[in-house]
Each structure stands twice: as C-alpha cells, then as structure tokens.
Design an enzyme around this catalytic site. Structure first.
Site, short mmCIF file in Angstrom:
data_model
loop_
_atom_site.label_atom_id
_atom_site.label_comp_id
_atom_site.label_asym_id
_atom_site.label_seq_id
_atom_site.Cartn_x
_atom_site.Cartn_y
_atom_site.Cartn_z
N ASP A 203 0.95 -1.02 0.05
CA ASP A 203 0.02 0.07 -0.07
C ASP A 203 0.83 1.21 -0.13
OD1 ASP A 203 -2.78 1.19 0.02
OD2 ASP A 203 -2.13 1.67 2.33
N GLU A 250 1.10 -0.21 -5.19
CA GLU A 250 -0.37 0.56 -4.94
C GLU A 250 0.24 1.78 -5.67
OE1 GLU A 250 -2.33 3.48 -4.25
OE2 GLU A 250 -1.76 2.86 -2.30
N ASP A 303 -11.50 1.12 -0.94
CA ASP A 303 -11.65 2.37 -0.62
C ASP A 303 -12.67 3.16 -1.71
OD1 ASP A 303 -10.10 2.68 1.71
OD2 ASP A 303 -8.09 3.11 0.33
#
Length: 400
Positions: A203, A250, A303
């Site tokens: 991430d 990401e 998200d």
C-alpha cells in the site's frame, strides 16, 4: 516478476458470512475455482484497530488476527507453541509482551495454512496486502522505537477523497536508522508476509520515494511536507535477503515520474482502477487503452464505493460518457476489466453481486461504519460461477 493473464476476487475474510476461517471460507474457495478464478485477494490479515475495525491500523505488522480464528478453543500443545516461537522469533515476544496470545497465533497459522493448502489444490492463489505504516503504539512501534521519527505523523495531502487530506496518524519511519540496521525489520516483515500469501500488494508505494509528513499537533493533513523515502536501497536489501519479490505496487493518486521509474526498475506491476477512468484527459492511466500489460486492473478497490453505488452518484453526462449499460453497470464494468490488456483483473465481490452503496467496505476519512460488510451464504450460486467462468474463458484469463 511477471503476472500471468488471470483474474480474481477481492474479499477480506471478515466479509465471509461468519467472518472467520470456517467452512464458509472453504466454500468460497471452491466457488472461486468453479468460477475460473485464480486469485483471492484479501486486506491485511493482522488484528484490526480496536475502535474503527480497520485492518490498516493493526497493533502488529506480523500477527494474524485472532478474530479470524474459527475455533478459539483448539488445543495448542507446548510443542506447538515452541515450534511457532522458533519460526517467528523476531516478533512473537514483542506481540506477547503487549498482551497478545501466542496460542492464538498458533491457531491462526494452523487454520490459515490449511485454507491456503485447500486453495492451492484448487488452483487458487492468495493475494495479500501490506500497509506501508504501522499503528501508533503498536507492538512494532513499542519494540523498535529507534526505527521511527518523532514529532511528525503519516498522512496524504488533499486529494479527490478528502479536501483536507487524510491524517492517518501513523508513526513515520526513520529511514536513516532503518538503513543502518540493514532494513532488518522490513526484511522480516516481508518474510512473514510470504509465509502467508503468494503475492502481495504494498500500500502507498509512492511513500518509498517521498512521503507526506504532518506535524503531530496538526488537526488535518493539509499542512504537511514531502520528505524523501529510501527508494531503491530498501528493495535491493529485500531482494538480497528474500530473492524475487512477488509484489504489486499500489501506485494510485498523484504519482510522480520518480515513483513510476522506481516501480519499473523493480519490475513491480502497478494498479489501475476503472472507476477513475472518467474525464477527457487522454493520458489518464486508468483508461483501458492506457493499461500496461504488467498491471492489475480493478473495477474498484476497498476504498471505492461499489460500482453500482458509484454509478448512482454519476451525472447523466458522466454515465453517457462511460458507455456502461445502465441496466447493470457493475456487470458492464466487469466486462471492461476482464477485457483489459492488464495481466490481472480483479473485482470486489460486491461488484460481482452488483450491490449498491450499502455494501461499501470503506469510506476514506470516516471512522464509523466501515469494514463490516458480509455476503450471505446463498449469494454465491452455481449460475453466478458459470457466468463468471464464461467471462474469464472468453477473455483468456483461465489459468490452470
């Protein structure tokens, strides 16, 4: 690392009907196999943060979540505990010193590895997720204070998700201290990760090039500053210790050329999200014609709103521009994802089920009501599996 052409489903284990690694988890794997899916992507597997339930704010970067254990009373012998401690000597005592249960870690490991073996036998691989940061006061933060900065915390500047940015509040790494230690903590973290999954997303990859540091007294993330990350040196140390890294970067948001250059130098696939493929900019990386072959395409992520909910929020002009079927925009976007040149196509299960905003997993910047969605036991029908398999075969994503 090169991704083979395949597809899969994003579903955190807490979203299983009972939220644990019980028979429903095995049935989900069997359904994935029947649907021709090669990957099951999960969110971070650590214990969730106590107030919000976020798996991205775990009290440990190494421990498995006791909340996922199906049988909390399963016997753990002294031999079981000793063998687990010997394999996990770098972190287990830090976790136990803060009140974590070694026995529950043995139970988690036992159940997870049994499920992983079941998935492997059926051609399904596990795709994990590593948050870049650890939680304030976590076992890692307490055990290694010299590896973290003081006076500033993590966040991201204002963006499309939040006008005031996102003030995450995580402690920031002292990369000079990390480098002096040979990046040992990161090496052990990824070693642990690859004991649990076959591929992982890291991430906020851009934070390894430069990261947003916010004074700890600030109420929002608006008034931070960019600081330089470790760049290539961290990953060279990881590769030297662990070999080839099965990692997806990401790289969403405002990505600079140095971030893209680092990702490509490392050979990490990046991410594209079809819900971001709106607008008139022909350079938009999320537009299907701009997808790199070695990338992962998503309809949406944890998200994002579900595709149905996203569609409902669009203007009439945006809906027309998208050219999606208004009768079932989620299915239409699934078709676009699976047809992409991107090697790996992923969709949240909510989009396969064409669910609306009520099934959204997370709303960034909001602490309430997230991470709670679960599908129902009867949702995954044979007809749905056959339909998804047909789509997968038609787009040459059936890997066996």
């Amino acid at each position: 690392m090169n991704l083979s052409r395949a597809s899969g489903i994003l579903l955190h284990p807490t979203s299983l009907p009972n939220g644990v690694l019980d028979d429903e988890a095995y049935r989900f794997v069997d359904w994935l196999a029947a649907a021709g899916q090669h990957w099951w992507q999960v969110l971070p597997l650590g214990p969730p943060e106590g107030k919000t339930g976020s798996p991205y704010m775990s009290p440990s970067a190494f421990a498995g979540s006791p909340e996922l254990i199906a049988d909390r009373k399963a016997t753990v012998t002294r031999t079981d505990a000793d063998e687990f401690r010997a394999r996990n000597v770098y972190w287990i005592d830090d976790w136990a010193d803060g009140g974590g249960s070694l026995e529950d870690q043995v139970r988690f490991e036992r159940e997870w590895q049994a499920l992983r073996a079941h998935a492997r036998e059926r051609g399904v691989r596990l795709f994990g997720d590593i948050p870049i940061y650890v939680a304030q006061g976590s076992a890692d933060h307490r055990a290694h204070p010299a590896l973290f900065r003081e006076g500033e915390v993590a966040g991201v500047p204002p963006d499309s998700f939040s006008k005031t940015g996102q003030l995450w509040g995580n402690p920031l790494y002292d990369w000079t201290a990390m480098r002096a230690d040979g990046y040992r903590w990161w090496i052990e973290r990824l070693r642990r990760t690859f004991e649990l999954v076959d591929l992982t997303r890291i991430d906020h990859f851009r934070g390894f090039v430069s990261y947003w540091a916010v004074p700890e007294t600030e109420p929002t993330a608006e008034h931070g500053r960019w600081r330089r990350g470790p760049g290539l040196s961290l990953f060279q140390a990881l590769q030297q210790s662990l070999g080839e890294l099965p990692v997806v970067a990401e790289d969403l948001g405002v990505i600079t050329e140095p971030v893209t250059r680092l990702r490509r130098t490392l050979g990490f696939p990046g991410m594209v999200v079809l819900q971001f493929a709106l607008g008139t900019d022909p350079r938009n990386p999320h537009l299907p014609q701009n997808h790199e072959e070695q990338s992962v395409v998503y309809t949406g992520t944890h998200d994002n709103d579900t595709t149905r909910g996203w569609w409902d929020s669009l203007s009439e002009d945006e809906r027309e521009w998208s050219e999606l079927d208004p009768a079932d925009p989620a299915r239409a976007l699934l078709e676009v994802a699976w047809a992409s040149r991107a090697a790996l196509a992923m969709a949240p299960l909510q989009d396969v089920l064409s669910l609306g905003t009520e099934a959204r997993m997370n709303l960034p910047g909001s602490e309430d009501g997230n991470w709670r969605w679960q599908f129902r036991s009867g949702d995954l029908t044979g007809e749905l599996a056959r339909d998804l398999q047909e789509l997968t075969v038609r787009n040459e994503r059936l890997v066996r």
